[in-house]
Write an enzyme that holds these catalytic residues in place. Structure first.
Site, PDB file in Angstrom:
ATOM      1  N   GLU A  74     -14.875  53.019 -66.945  1.00  0.00           N
ATOM      2  CA  GLU A  74     -14.959  52.280 -68.209  1.00  0.00           C
ATOM      3  C   GLU A  74     -14.113  52.946 -69.282  1.00  0.00           C
ATOM      4  O   GLU A  74     -13.423  52.284 -70.061  1.00  0.00           O
ATOM      5  CB  GLU A  74     -16.427  52.203 -68.679  1.00  0.00           C
ATOM      6  CG  GLU A  74     -16.657  51.253 -69.859  1.00  0.00           C
ATOM      7  CD  GLU A  74     -16.569  51.890 -71.238  1.00  0.00           C
ATOM      8  OE1 GLU A  74     -16.688  51.171 -72.226  1.00  0.00           O
ATOM      9  OE2 GLU A  74     -16.360  53.117 -71.343  1.00  0.00           O
ATOM     10  N   HIS A 128     -18.695  60.485 -78.080  1.00  0.00           N
ATOM     11  CA  HIS A 128     -17.493  61.123 -77.518  1.00  0.00           C
ATOM     12  C   HIS A 128     -17.338  62.574 -77.963  1.00  0.00           C
ATOM     13  O   HIS A 128     -16.225  63.086 -78.024  1.00  0.00           O
ATOM     14  CB  HIS A 128     -16.225  60.305 -77.816  1.00  0.00           C
ATOM     15  CG  HIS A 128     -16.073  59.105 -76.920  1.00  0.00           C
ATOM     16  ND1 HIS A 128     -14.863  58.598 -76.546  1.00  0.00           N
ATOM     17  CD2 HIS A 128     -16.999  58.336 -76.312  1.00  0.00           C
ATOM     18  CE1 HIS A 128     -15.057  57.552 -75.745  1.00  0.00           C
ATOM     19  NE2 HIS A 128     -16.343  57.371 -75.605  1.00  0.00           N
TER      20      HIS A 128
HETATM   21 CO    CO Z   1     -17.184  55.778 -74.359  1.00  0.00          CO
HETATM   22 ZN    ZN Z   2     -19.550  53.740 -73.030  1.00  0.00          ZN
END
Ligand code: CO
Ligand code: ZN
Length: 334
Positions: free
Chosen positions: A197, A306
């Site tokens: 992804e 992140h």
């Molecule tokens: Co991500």
């Molecule tokens: Zn994600």
């Protein structure tokens, strides 16, 4: 559910290297689904067969959560054995200095940086390197193309949890828990754990063709606007799972969005609507596969996305499971 979340977040799985995560998930859903298969890209597709119920039209529902996490990839090795690297997915250089990373075989490295020309210079990934502690190049077993992920254990802060890779192991944990708690459903429910992804929704695209769902819901993280001087956003930790209206890549199908919201209201569960200005999810790829799929997203509010220390609220996670179990137990209303 915290043990499951810990096991999943601590597993190694940068994009394209999801094997350890997939094996962990298989162990936890075995016995709770009718069949499992792995497609050519590595997506794990688990089906829970529907039991006919009078008055309910059976549909094919795909739930998707991605197994991969962001990471780094060795691009070059210098004479002294320092590893130059490139990002895998959206890696912010500010999160890297002093971080430890781990390779598939368990080798650990520390990230260092060249001397900046100006003291306040923004760090650039091309000016950084990984030091695995090798005394010289001859003693180094790493190769160009090896990938590493952040090394960071989960910390249980009580109501809140912090870990690397809540994006999207928290979605994986929610799907696993839903498969375990959902006793019967009138629908054929496909629990799809996708690959790649973070590098472009690639596993979601192939699995959407493989499954051919009538309706799809991705479960992924979203950012929040509830920290000091945050970018304005009406999503907060602990205010309930978020139902996506829009992100940078998609508009949620209004029927799916309303079905999620009405189910939350019927069950008395808190929820919030999400408009995310950056980023997108697997649902974008699923929505635009074949001749189109009605798709929506259930998002888990997550701070510090992140980075190696993402943060979620445990109530939001549990409420997401309750919402999905409720949703899958009744008719599809879109
Ligand atoms: Co991500
Ligand atoms: Zn994600």
């Amino acid at each position: 559910m915290k043990e499951l979340i810990k096991e999943l977040t601590e597993a190694y799985g940068p994009s394209g290297n999801e094997d350890a995560v997939r094996e962990t998930i298989k162990r936890h859903i075995a016995g709770h689904v009718s069949e499992m298969r792995v497609d050519a890209l590595g997506n794990l597709i688990a089906l829970k067969k529907g039991q006919p119920q009078s008055g309910i039209e059976p549909r094919k529902i795909m739930l998707a959560a991605h197994m991969d996490e962001i990471g780094v990839i060795v691009s070059q090795i210098d004479e002294k054995g320092f590893l130059r690297f490139a990002p895998v997915g959206g890696v912010n250089p500010l999160t890297l200095l002093g971080s430890r990373v781990i390779f598939a075989d368990g080798m650990i490295g520390v990230i260092g940086r060249e001397r900046p020309e100006k003291p306040d210079e923004f760090p650039k990934i091309e000016k950084m390197f990984i030091d695995v502690g090798a005394p010289d190049k001859e003693h180094l077993t790493r190769k160009v193309g090896d990938m590493a992920a952040f090394l960071r254990p989960l910390a249980d802060l009580g109501q809140r949890l912090t870990a690397k890779a809540f994006d999207d192991r928290i979605g994986c944990a929610i799907l696993v828990q839903t498969a375990q708690e959902l006793e019967t459903t009138p629908h054929d429910v496909y629990f799809v754990f996708t690959v790649q992804e973070e590098v472009g929704l690639r596993g979601a695209l192939t699995s959407a063709f493989g499954v051919e769902p009538d309706v799809a819901i991705a479960v992924d993280i979203t950012t929040t606007g509830d920290t000091p001087e945050a970018y304005p956003m009406a999503v907060s930790l602990g205010a309930g799972p978020a139902i996506k209206v829009k992100d940078r890549g998609m508009l949620a199908h209004p029927g799916v969005k309303n079905w999620l919201a009405e189910t939350a209201e019927r069950l008395g569960l808190p929820y919030q609507f999400e408009v995310l200005e950056a980023g997108t999810t697997d649902a974008m790829a699923i929505q635009t596969s074949r001749a189109g799929v009605a798709a929506g997203v259930l998002s888990i509010p997550t701070r510090y996305a992140h980075t190696p220390s993402e943060m979620v609220d445990y109530n939001d996670v549990q409420n997401a499971v309750k919402l999905l179990v409720g949703l899958l137990s009744g008719p599809v209303k879109i």
